[in-house]
Design an enzyme around this catalytic site. Structure first.
Site, PDB file in Angstrom:
ATOM      1  N   GLY A 101      -1.155   6.793  -2.300  1.00 43.83           N
ATOM      2  CA  GLY A 101      -2.058   6.969  -3.439  1.00 43.83           C
ATOM      3  C   GLY A 101      -2.519   5.685  -4.098  1.00 43.83           C
ATOM      4  N   GLU A 128     -15.130  -4.613  -1.064  1.00 43.56           N
ATOM      5  CA  GLU A 128     -15.639  -4.209  -2.379  1.00 43.56           C
ATOM      6  C   GLU A 128     -14.833  -4.898  -3.483  1.00 43.56           C
ATOM      7  OE1 GLU A 128     -17.135  -1.677   0.637  1.00 43.56           O
ATOM      8  OE2 GLU A 128     -15.051  -2.152   0.187  1.00 43.56           O
ATOM      9  N   THR A 168       0.806  -1.214   0.000  1.00 45.48           N
ATOM     10  CA  THR A 168       0.000   0.000   0.000  1.00 45.48           C
ATOM     11  C   THR A 168       0.842   1.268   0.000  1.00 45.48           C
ATOM     12  OG1 THR A 168      -1.672  -1.209   1.241  1.00 45.48           O
ATOM     13  CG2 THR A 168      -1.902   1.172   1.185  1.00 45.48           C
ATOM     14  N   GLN A 183     -23.968  -3.658  22.044  1.00 47.27           N
ATOM     15  CA  GLN A 183     -25.302  -3.171  22.437  1.00 47.27           C
ATOM     16  C   GLN A 183     -25.853  -4.006  23.602  1.00 47.27           C
ATOM     17  OE1 GLN A 183     -26.769  -0.491  21.219  1.00 47.27           O
ATOM     18  NE2 GLN A 183     -28.688  -0.678  22.349  1.00 47.27           N
ATOM     19  N   GLU A 220      -3.587 -15.381   1.925  1.00 44.92           N
ATOM     20  CA  GLU A 220      -3.678 -14.185   2.777  1.00 44.92           C
ATOM     21  C   GLU A 220      -5.126 -13.911   3.170  1.00 44.92           C
ATOM     22  OE1 GLU A 220      -2.669  -9.385   2.673  1.00 44.92           O
ATOM     23  OE2 GLU A 220      -1.644 -10.723   1.286  1.00 44.92           O
ATOM     24  N   GLY A 251      -4.044   1.698  -2.959  1.00 35.88           N
ATOM     25  CA  GLY A 251      -4.366   0.662  -1.981  1.00 35.88           C
ATOM     26  C   GLY A 251      -4.704  -0.634  -2.682  1.00 35.88           C
ATOM     27  N   GLY A 301     -24.116  -0.119  28.816  1.00 38.80           N
ATOM     28  CA  GLY A 301     -23.063   0.868  29.092  1.00 38.80           C
ATOM     29  C   GLY A 301     -21.703   0.238  29.303  1.00 38.80           C
TER      30      GLY A 301
END
Length: 381
Positions: free
Chosen positions: A129, A369, A126, A338, A244, A131, A342
């Site tokens: 500019g 993606e 990477t 959730q 990988e 990736g 808390g």
């Protein structure tokens, strides 16, 4: 139910490795997270006990172990914490490049120290500019006599601070058409003139994992440090990305299983409105849904591991596993936080760290993606 590829010797190995981690990793992990790095001493202890790259051939100091040992190591490291990912990267992502594409001289020089923990490795793909689009990298390596002169910058490099040996993806032929045919892999050593490290990057999660920027300013890399052939780098990367991405899926699956276990324990202990949270139907349904998705992920993953061990090409299915399992783990982490109420937002509870650590699994080793693009292409769409 135990996976078919796990045999008695793997169970014995898992028990030994877990005992090692209970002594050498679990008690110190919170401290490593605060320090932002895993000490080199831990790497050396891993090496001494035979837990680094056990799959390497015996002639270089390895154990010639099958991939199931790698699965066991990756699962147990993930149970400690996702920040152990740098060890998985060294073991099953970077060192395989050396073992497969290295010359005999390169292998004899470096593999034994990769196994002992004296050498920590990284791979630098990477850039600021570029990736997921590897063909778009701008780092160049120009041949000058017995050296390559390397110029460029890399970022988000796992093990970037510790690394003694870095496989740098660079362009030896910037004019190549198509551009990926100009990509080569160079092995850059720690003390290379012109090579410097930037800062250790501060990340949302994976705090104990050292991630850095790397700079190359007329860096002089010996020509014999070329890995494989010039111009073949992109093809080597494509060949190795199956494993990988499988490693990423194994870690995400394990994380989801750990998170579920933490949450199940919590809801059975915590009381609200006069009864255990686990007795509310809405909570039961959410846990039932999570348990189902986790089981589906595990079944699919175990099948893929078997096929990978048989040497089959499963790029499409691994791309499916990588995107689906990492997204599933993110859902499980969000739901589980959730359900902790808390307390889930408190750093002292492990769920908070898990919630921070899991999202990056959908980004590295090729974004989800990109996984869908690979699947679509292989569906001949």
């Amino acid at each position: 139910m135990t996976a078919r590829y796990i045999r008695e010797e793997h169970h014995i190995f898992r028990d030994a490795f877990r005992k090692f981690l209970e002594k050498e990793a679990y008690p110190y992990f919170d401290e490593w997270e605060k320090q932002g790095i895993i000490p080199r001493e831990f790497w050396r202890k891993m090496g001494e006990q035979g837990f680094l790259c056990p799959w390497v051939d015996e002639q270089y100091g390895g154990l010639n172990a099958d991939f199931a040992y790698s699965v066991v190591i990756n699962e147990e490291l993930e149970k400690v914490g996702s920040s152990m990912v740098g060890i998985s990267l060294h073991n099953d992502i970077v060192v395989p490049y050396l073992a497969e594409y290295g010359t005999e001289e390169q292998k004899r020089k470096w593999l034994p120290k990769c196994i002992s923990g004296e050498i920590i490795t990284a791979i630098a793909m990477t850039e600021p500019g570029a990736g997921s689009d590897l063909a778009g990298i701008a780092t160049t390596a120009v041949r000058d006599g017995d050296y390559y002169i390397v110029n460029g910058q890399k970022t988000f490099i796992t093990n970037g601070i510790h690394a003694d040996l870095i496989i740098v993806v660079c362009k030896t032929d910037p004019k190549a058409i198509p551009p990926h045919k100009g990509i080569s892999l160079l092995i850059v050593e720690r003390d290379t003139p012109g090579f410097t490290r930037g800062r250790k990057l501060e990340k949302v999660g994976l705090h104990a994992q050292d991630t850095a920027e790397l700079f190359f300013t007329d860096a002089k890399v010996p020509a014999e440090n070329l890995l494989g052939e010039e111009g073949k780098g992109f093809y080597y990367l494509m060949e190795k990305l199956q494993q990988e991405r499988l490693i990423v899926a194994i870690a995400a699956q394990t994380a989801a299983e750990v998170i579920f276990r933490l949450t199940k324990y919590y809801v059975k202990e915590r009381t609200a409105f006069g009864k255990k949270i686990s007795q509310f139907q809405t909570v039961q349904f959410r846990l039932a849904e999570m348990a189902t998705e986790i089981e589906l992920g595990r079944t699919f993953l175990d099948d893929l591991i078997e096929l990978h061990m048989k040497g089959e090409n499963i790029v499409t299915k691994v791309s499916m596993a990588k995107w689906w399992i990492t997204e599933m783990a993110k859902r499980v982490a969000a739901e589980s936080m959730q359900l902790h109420g808390g307390y889930g937002y408190m750093e002292e509870y492990e769920i908070a760290r898990r919630y921070r650590d899991i999202p990056v699994s959908a980004i590295y080793a090729g974004t989800n993606e990109v996984m869908k693009m690979i699947i679509a292409k292989n569906l001949e769409l």
